[in-house]
Scaffold this motif. Sequence first.
Motif, short mmCIF file in Angstrom:
data_model
loop_
_atom_site.label_atom_id
_atom_site.label_comp_id
_atom_site.label_asym_id
_atom_site.label_seq_id
_atom_site.Cartn_x
_atom_site.Cartn_y
_atom_site.Cartn_z
N LYS A 6 0.98 -0.90 -0.26
CA LYS A 6 -0.44 0.54 0.53
C LYS A 6 0.67 1.26 -0.28
O LYS A 6 0.39 2.25 -0.72
CB LYS A 6 -0.93 0.06 1.23
CG LYS A 6 -2.40 0.93 1.71
CD LYS A 6 -2.72 1.00 0.63
CE LYS A 6 -3.76 2.10 0.27
NZ LYS A 6 -4.89 2.15 -0.61
N LEU A 7 2.40 1.39 0.93
CA LEU A 7 2.77 2.34 0.88
C LEU A 7 3.37 3.12 -0.46
O LEU A 7 3.28 3.90 -0.88
CB LEU A 7 3.78 1.94 2.21
CG LEU A 7 4.74 3.40 2.10
CD1 LEU A 7 3.58 4.42 2.85
CD2 LEU A 7 6.62 3.05 3.42
N ILE A 8 3.77 1.94 -1.28
CA ILE A 8 4.77 2.15 -2.72
C ILE A 8 3.45 2.20 -3.78
O ILE A 8 3.90 3.07 -4.13
CB ILE A 8 5.70 0.80 -2.67
CG1 ILE A 8 6.60 0.64 -1.79
CG2 ILE A 8 5.53 0.89 -4.12
CD1 ILE A 8 7.31 -0.92 -2.17
N SER A 9 2.09 1.44 -3.68
CA SER A 9 1.35 1.96 -4.87
C SER A 9 0.48 3.19 -4.76
O SER A 9 0.66 3.35 -5.38
CB SER A 9 0.45 0.76 -4.97
OG SER A 9 -0.05 0.46 -3.40
N SER A 10 0.27 3.65 -3.22
CA SER A 10 0.16 5.08 -3.11
C SER A 10 0.92 6.04 -2.91
O SER A 10 -0.24 7.08 -3.86
CB SER A 10 -0.68 5.50 -1.73
OG SER A 10 0.71 4.60 -0.34
N ARG A 11 2.51 5.73 -3.11
CA ARG A 11 2.50 6.94 -3.49
C ARG A 11 4.07 6.98 -4.42
O ARG A 11 4.97 7.63 -5.00
CB ARG A 11 4.13 6.98 -2.35
CG ARG A 11 3.61 7.06 -0.83
CD ARG A 11 4.78 7.26 0.02
NE ARG A 11 4.83 8.54 0.13
CZ ARG A 11 4.24 9.77 0.57
NH1 ARG A 11 2.90 9.14 1.30
NH2 ARG A 11 4.90 11.13 0.60
N THR A 12 3.55 6.04 -5.28
CA THR A 12 3.73 5.65 -7.22
C THR A 12 2.70 5.71 -8.29
O THR A 12 1.80 5.28 -8.00
CB THR A 12 4.82 4.60 -7.32
OG1 THR A 12 4.28 3.75 -7.23
CG2 THR A 12 6.12 4.23 -6.36
N GLN A 13 3.02 6.47 -9.78
CA GLN A 13 2.40 6.21 -10.76
C GLN A 13 2.17 4.79 -11.52
O GLN A 13 3.07 4.08 -10.43
CB GLN A 13 2.54 7.49 -11.71
CG GLN A 13 2.69 8.59 -11.86
CD GLN A 13 1.61 8.79 -11.55
OE1 GLN A 13 0.66 8.64 -11.91
NE2 GLN A 13 1.97 10.29 -10.54
N PRO A 14 1.07 4.52 -11.81
CA PRO A 14 0.50 3.36 -11.85
C PRO A 14 1.57 2.87 -12.36
O PRO A 14 1.79 1.52 -12.85
CB PRO A 14 -0.73 2.79 -12.43
CG PRO A 14 -1.50 3.91 -11.76
CD PRO A 14 -0.47 5.34 -11.70
N THR A 15 2.76 3.69 -14.05
CA THR A 15 3.24 2.98 -14.79
C THR A 15 4.35 2.33 -13.55
O THR A 15 5.06 2.08 -14.49
CB THR A 15 3.39 3.96 -15.91
OG1 THR A 15 3.35 5.21 -14.70
CG2 THR A 15 1.82 4.19 -16.66
N GLU A 16 4.22 3.05 -12.45
CA GLU A 16 6.15 2.40 -11.86
C GLU A 16 5.37 1.72 -10.94
O GLU A 16 6.93 1.41 -10.16
CB GLU A 16 6.70 4.15 -11.73
CG GLU A 16 6.74 5.28 -12.51
CD GLU A 16 7.74 4.86 -13.86
OE1 GLU A 16 8.51 3.91 -13.81
OE2 GLU A 16 7.59 5.07 -14.84
N THR A 17 4.46 1.65 -10.30
CA THR A 17 4.38 0.77 -9.39
C THR A 17 5.08 -0.49 -9.31
O THR A 17 5.79 -0.87 -8.54
CB THR A 17 3.01 0.63 -9.40
OG1 THR A 17 2.18 1.39 -8.75
CG2 THR A 17 2.62 -0.62 -7.91
N GLY A 18 5.13 -1.56 -10.99
CA GLY A 18 5.70 -2.94 -10.31
C GLY A 18 7.65 -2.45 -10.65
O GLY A 18 8.33 -3.46 -9.19
N THR A 19 7.79 -1.49 -11.26
CA THR A 19 9.45 -1.11 -11.11
C THR A 19 9.88 -0.77 -9.34
O THR A 19 10.77 -0.86 -9.22
CB THR A 19 10.03 0.17 -12.30
OG1 THR A 19 9.48 -0.27 -13.00
CG2 THR A 19 11.44 0.17 -11.97
N VAL A 20 9.22 0.40 -8.97
CA VAL A 20 9.59 0.11 -8.04
C VAL A 20 8.83 -0.97 -6.56
O VAL A 20 10.26 -1.22 -5.77
CB VAL A 20 8.55 1.62 -7.32
CG1 VAL A 20 8.96 1.86 -5.85
CG2 VAL A 20 8.76 3.32 -7.36
N LEU A 21 8.46 -1.37 -6.83
CA LEU A 21 8.42 -2.60 -5.80
C LEU A 21 9.26 -3.39 -6.25
O LEU A 21 10.11 -4.59 -5.01
CB LEU A 21 6.46 -3.33 -6.65
CG LEU A 21 5.61 -2.64 -5.93
CD1 LEU A 21 4.33 -3.64 -6.49
CD2 LEU A 21 5.26 -2.94 -4.24
N ALA A 22 9.97 -4.33 -7.09
CA ALA A 22 11.13 -4.11 -7.81
C ALA A 22 12.19 -3.97 -7.12
O ALA A 22 12.99 -4.80 -6.65
CB ALA A 22 11.29 -4.56 -9.45
#
Length: 392
Positions: A323-339
């Motif tokens: 939730k923290l990562i997905s709420s603070r990133t754009q949808p296009t970048e969420t997967g990369t930031v999660l990685a």
Amino acid sequence: MKLELKSRFNDLLFARLYYFTFMGGWGFVLPFINLFYVSIGFNGKQIGFISSTSAIVGMLVSPLWVSEVKKRPQARNILQAALILGGIGYYAIGLQNLFPLIIIIVFLHALAASGIAPLSDSMAVTVSQESGSGYGSVRVWGSLGWIVTVLSSGWLTARYGFIAAFIGVAVMWLIAASLIFFIQPRFFSSRQISTQPKPNLRVALQYIWQDKVLRGFAFALIVIGFFNNGVLQFENVFLSELGATKQIISVAGILSAVVEIPFMIYSDKIVQRVGAHRLLLVALSMTIFMRLSVLTLPSIITIMVVRFIGGVAFSFYTISFIKLISSRTQPTETGTVLAIFSVTLAGLVNIVASPVSGAIFDVIGARWLYALSSVGYVIGIACLWLTRPTDS
């Protein structure tokens, strides 16, 4: 409208079944893999070096893997291929007993599999949001799969040896790859909006660096990962040293997952009320208590009780992490930031921490690894508190 609702339900259903098989596959092998290495004569330093090899590859490859794959309409097929190769790789590891060969296979396995988890999480977040449910409603099926496979693995390895665990994960990942066919391809690749940039590693790193909360979270994960590495590597070995059989180790492996089943769903609700950052602090505080309990009262019973309590902490941590990562990133970048957070940072830490933890284990044993872990969590909480959101 009915067709659209049916499509959303099917996507959610198969995403849940996918997590049951994908994460359930890990339940076959992860609780026993270090015991397998010990059984073929490897010491703590060698086990640490194996972990470091996988970590180095994941650190370098995972964010690029996810960033590039999500740009492509064939992202679903690439994930399927990665699962198939990953399952074959696990089976190949189980056939070896020579250290150099295992290192080579682990290296190749990490190349194929390092992006599977963050890409899967990105898919699960999107599917759950579109269906009106929380990520926890998908992730909980991973916990259910873990319960089933850990118990099965303990029974099978006691009768047929460790190769049964490696066959188990290979079969489960092949099933997971087939289930992906029933989830729409759009959930695996980024849906582009004209004003949004394409998935890009540089942009993802900028998100993290410019966001105080994400930056603090990154520092916390680095510290926690370094100090907690020994417990993650050697707790099941410690259980074995305390006299636990493979069946007891398998039961210990499901205690957390049993609690996760209700608490993953509950965490979806509580994170909406208290916020991801606060829930994350609660999860880390609970983990400190767990580590200190084993340090002061080292026994099979203590570890079993702590793992049961740990299901609550892990549920809070997993849901607040996503939730923290997905709420603070754009949808296009969420997967990369999660990685970056789930694989690259962990890999960066493991390069140093795995051999160091292995050396510490060889010299002083497993008990004092819990003291080091506690120190790491205290520092991690401090990092998060100092970089908390302004509304916390």
